[in-house]
Design an enzyme around this catalytic site. Structure first.
Site, PDB file in Angstrom:
ATOM      1  N   ASP A 272     -33.734  16.402 -42.865  1.00  0.00           N
ATOM      2  CA  ASP A 272     -32.835  15.295 -42.514  1.00  0.00           C
ATOM      3  C   ASP A 272     -32.347  14.671 -43.825  1.00  0.00           C
ATOM      4  O   ASP A 272     -33.029  13.858 -44.430  1.00  0.00           O
ATOM      5  CB  ASP A 272     -33.611  14.293 -41.644  1.00  0.00           C
ATOM      6  CG  ASP A 272     -32.793  13.058 -41.319  1.00  0.00           C
ATOM      7  OD1 ASP A 272     -31.713  12.873 -41.906  1.00  0.00           O
ATOM      8  OD2 ASP A 272     -33.253  12.264 -40.476  1.00  0.00           O
TER       9      ASP A 272
ATOM     10  N   TYR B  41     -38.298   8.331 -40.582  1.00  0.00           N
ATOM     11  CA  TYR B  41     -37.270   7.730 -39.723  1.00  0.00           C
ATOM     12  C   TYR B  41     -36.134   8.740 -39.547  1.00  0.00           C
ATOM     13  O   TYR B  41     -35.624   9.289 -40.521  1.00  0.00           O
ATOM     14  CB  TYR B  41     -36.708   6.430 -40.330  1.00  0.00           C
ATOM     15  CG  TYR B  41     -35.641   5.840 -39.457  1.00  0.00           C
ATOM     16  CD1 TYR B  41     -35.977   5.168 -38.280  1.00  0.00           C
ATOM     17  CD2 TYR B  41     -34.288   6.017 -39.746  1.00  0.00           C
ATOM     18  CE1 TYR B  41     -34.994   4.678 -37.425  1.00  0.00           C
ATOM     19  CE2 TYR B  41     -33.302   5.522 -38.902  1.00  0.00           C
ATOM     20  CZ  TYR B  41     -33.669   4.854 -37.748  1.00  0.00           C
ATOM     21  OH  TYR B  41     -32.687   4.378 -36.896  1.00  0.00           O
TER      22      TYR B  41
ATOM     23  N   LYS C 199     -24.025   9.575 -42.812  1.00  0.00           N
ATOM     24  CA  LYS C 199     -23.898   8.396 -43.690  1.00  0.00           C
ATOM     25  C   LYS C 199     -22.781   8.507 -44.734  1.00  0.00           C
ATOM     26  O   LYS C 199     -21.642   8.199 -44.435  1.00  0.00           O
ATOM     27  CB  LYS C 199     -25.246   8.097 -44.328  1.00  0.00           C
ATOM     28  CG  LYS C 199     -26.250   7.506 -43.321  1.00  0.00           C
ATOM     29  CD  LYS C 199     -27.392   6.849 -44.017  1.00  0.00           C
ATOM     30  CE  LYS C 199     -28.441   6.288 -43.065  1.00  0.00           C
ATOM     31  NZ  LYS C 199     -28.147   4.946 -42.595  1.00  0.00           N
TER      32      LYS C 199
ATOM     33  N   TYR D 227     -31.492  -4.290 -34.617  1.00  0.00           N
ATOM     34  CA  TYR D 227     -32.881  -4.770 -34.662  1.00  0.00           C
ATOM     35  C   TYR D 227     -32.983  -6.292 -34.695  1.00  0.00           C
ATOM     36  O   TYR D 227     -33.656  -6.853 -35.541  1.00  0.00           O
ATOM     37  CB  TYR D 227     -33.621  -4.179 -35.872  1.00  0.00           C
ATOM     38  CG  TYR D 227     -33.676  -2.677 -35.839  1.00  0.00           C
ATOM     39  CD1 TYR D 227     -34.580  -2.023 -35.014  1.00  0.00           C
ATOM     40  CD2 TYR D 227     -32.803  -1.921 -36.618  1.00  0.00           C
ATOM     41  CE1 TYR D 227     -34.607  -0.645 -34.955  1.00  0.00           C
ATOM     42  CE2 TYR D 227     -32.823  -0.542 -36.561  1.00  0.00           C
ATOM     43  CZ  TYR D 227     -33.723   0.085 -35.734  1.00  0.00           C
ATOM     44  OH  TYR D 227     -33.755   1.446 -35.673  1.00  0.00           O
TER      45      TYR D 227
HETATM   46  N1  PLP Z   1     -31.966   9.977 -40.389  1.00  0.00           N
HETATM   47  C1  PLP Z   1     -32.173   9.202 -41.466  1.00  0.00           C
HETATM   48  C2  PLP Z   1     -33.002   9.722 -42.610  1.00  0.00           C
HETATM   49  C3  PLP Z   1     -31.619   7.918 -41.535  1.00  0.00           C
HETATM   50  O1  PLP Z   1     -31.844   7.137 -42.602  1.00  0.00           O
HETATM   51  C4  PLP Z   1     -30.827   7.472 -40.441  1.00  0.00           C
HETATM   52  C5  PLP Z   1     -30.249   6.118 -40.454  1.00  0.00           C
HETATM   53  O2  PLP Z   1     -30.660   5.227 -41.157  1.00  0.00           O
HETATM   54  C6  PLP Z   1     -30.635   8.315 -39.347  1.00  0.00           C
HETATM   55  C7  PLP Z   1     -31.212   9.563 -39.356  1.00  0.00           C
HETATM   56  C8  PLP Z   1     -29.813   7.871 -38.169  1.00  0.00           C
HETATM   57  O3  PLP Z   1     -28.464   7.863 -38.476  1.00  0.00           O
HETATM   58  P1  PLP Z   1     -27.430   6.986 -37.597  1.00  0.00           P
HETATM   59  O4  PLP Z   1     -27.826   5.560 -37.809  1.00  0.00           O
HETATM   60  O5  PLP Z   1     -26.088   7.337 -38.158  1.00  0.00           O
HETATM   61  O6  PLP Z   1     -27.596   7.417 -36.194  1.00  0.00           O
END
Ligand code: PLP
Length: 429
Positions: free
Chosen positions: A252, A151, A281, A23
């Site tokens: 998620d 997100y 993560k 970003y």
């Molecule tokens: N889902 C959530 C809740 C996230 O916080 C993130 C990344 O910050 C993602 C998906 C995307 O993961 P990645 O950056 O490993 O593609």
């Protein structure tokens, strides 16, 4: 005091002129700080200064850095094989990891798809939901419902369910599929909902569920979309509405998974199980990129009895043995530790040291859950200046928009955490 740097300055020139950081602009980039090593909760700058890490490298490094057990697991696996294709081949690191994930996941999640990043695991989850509804003879259920300010990643499918404003949907209007967004739950984590307060949500489902395969959300903690912590009642209600309207629920847990909110998975706060769950993560303790999408026996069977007969996804680095071996060791370290005690102690200290900031004129709100502390400012933070200030205080904190937040490694001790919160207090007051 800084030492004389041995870092070749032309490398930084190249970095600024040629390399995109997350970003950022290539014509007016934010400053970057060269890190040469990391140990425990400290990042070492090229000039010898050390920074206490408040970000866990974006939610990943729960055990800190340069962890002897994880290094050993990586070295041991490297000496056997670092990668081998997963098509038609299997291996112990992947099998053991999937066994462990099934064991600790919310009830019913028994089938595992290993993906290479969080965003990819979200794409996989969305494709699973589409194939599921198709196999059930409901191909018209091919959209998604989600919450504003969410997100889920930066790939196309994931981006299409991110907050429309934060994700700049208008720029990609002709490209992104259109989904259904409902307002962010307004009640805080500690608050409860009365049933009648869900009337609008019920109406939203009545109007749109016939077009939707699944509801996708971040359980309890909306992360990169605004660091908002919402009431478990809302999550319970969404579970109920998905069942009533023949939709799957995708949780998620990429940011929240593995203890960050005080539970291994945030869904546990509401005592619900999703139909599909994404993790990533912290899965490898921040060592490597790896993610997984878990689903139920029922969803997997339905998908595989559908037209394709298979699940249509298979990345090159699927089930990477090196990442799986490290993930196995990271989960072992976590689950054999007193992580609940550590996270609770961090939570208590964050509450004690950050909540008084709520009285500052420049502060809109302060919230803490588990090992996450957030100060929401009234105005956008000047990120380059704030970063410079924090580095001068010996901490690594990277604000975004109007949010100054920390989620340190679980192994941080009281003194180091105090240095982090004091730097926040000094910046704000
Ligand atoms: N889902 C959530 C809740 C996230 O916080 C993130 C990344 O910050 C993602 C998906 C995307 O993961 P990645 O950056 O490993 O593609």
């Amino acid at each position: 005091m800084p030492n004389k740097s041995t870092f070749d300055p032309t490398l930084l020139d190249f970095d600024r002129d040629h390399i995109w950081h997350p970003y950022t602009s290539l014509t007016n980039p934010l400053p970057t700080y060269p890190i040469v090593s990391a140990e425990g909760v400290r990042l070492k700058l090229e000039d010898g200064r050390e920074l206490i890490d408040g970000m866990s490298s974006w939610w990943t490094a729960i055990h800190g850095y340069n962890v002897p057990e994880l290094n050993e697991a990586a070295n041991e696996q490297l000496s056997k094989m670092s990668h081998v294709m997963f098509g038609g081949i299997t291996h112990e690191p992947a099998i053991k990891l999937c066994q462990k994930l099934v064991e600790i996941a919310p009830k019913g999640l028994k089938k595992v798809f290993l993906a290479d990043s969080g965003s990819v695991s979200v794409e996989v989850a969305m494709k699973m939901a589409i194939q599921y509804q198709h196999a059930k003879g409901q191909p018209q259920k091919n959209k998604f419902m989600t919450i504003r300010n969410g997100y889920h990643g930066d790939t196309t499918g994931a981006m299409s369910v991110c907050d429309p404003e934060g994700g700049m949907h208008h720029l990609f209007a002709e490209f992104l599929p259109k989904h259904f967004f409902v307002d962010q739950p307004h009640k805080r984590f500690e608050e409860t909902y009365a049933q009648e307060e869900f009337a609008q949500l019920e109406q939203f489902f009545r109007l749109n569920a016939d077009k939707c395969a699944a509801f996708i959300l971040e359980p309890i903690v909306q992360g990169a979309g605004g660091m908002w912590f919402y009431s478990p009642d809302y999550l319970k209600k969404i579970r109920q509405l998905c069942d009533e309207h023949n939709m799957l629920l995708i949780a998620d847990e990429i940011a929240t998974g593995f203890g960050r909110t005080g539970k291994i998975f945030a869904c546990e706060h509401a005592d619900i199980s999703p139909d599909i769950m994404c993790v990533g993560k912290a899965l490898t303790g921040g060592y490597m990129t790896l993610a997984a999408t878990l689903t139920t026996q029922h969803a997997a069977e339905t998908i595989c009895n559908g037209e394709a007969g298979v699940f249509m996804h298979g990345p090159t680095f699927m089930g990477n043995p090196l990442a799986c071996a490290i993930a196995n060791k990271s989960l072992e370290l976590l689950l054999n530790s007193n992580w609940q005690v550590k996270v609770l102690a961090i939570e208590k200290q964050l509450k004690r040291e950050l909540i008084p900031l709520a009285n500052a004129l420049s502060v809109k709100d302060v919230r803490v859950i588990g090992a996450i502390g957030v100060v929401e400012m009234n105005d956008a933070v000047d990120v380059p200046n704030a970063q410079k200030f924090f580095v001068s205080k010996g901490v690594w904190i990277r604000p975004f928009r109007n949010l100054i937040y920390i989620m340190p490694p679980y192994v941080i001790d009281e003194q180091d955490l105090k240095v982090l919160t004091s730097a926040m207090v000094d910046y704000i007051s």
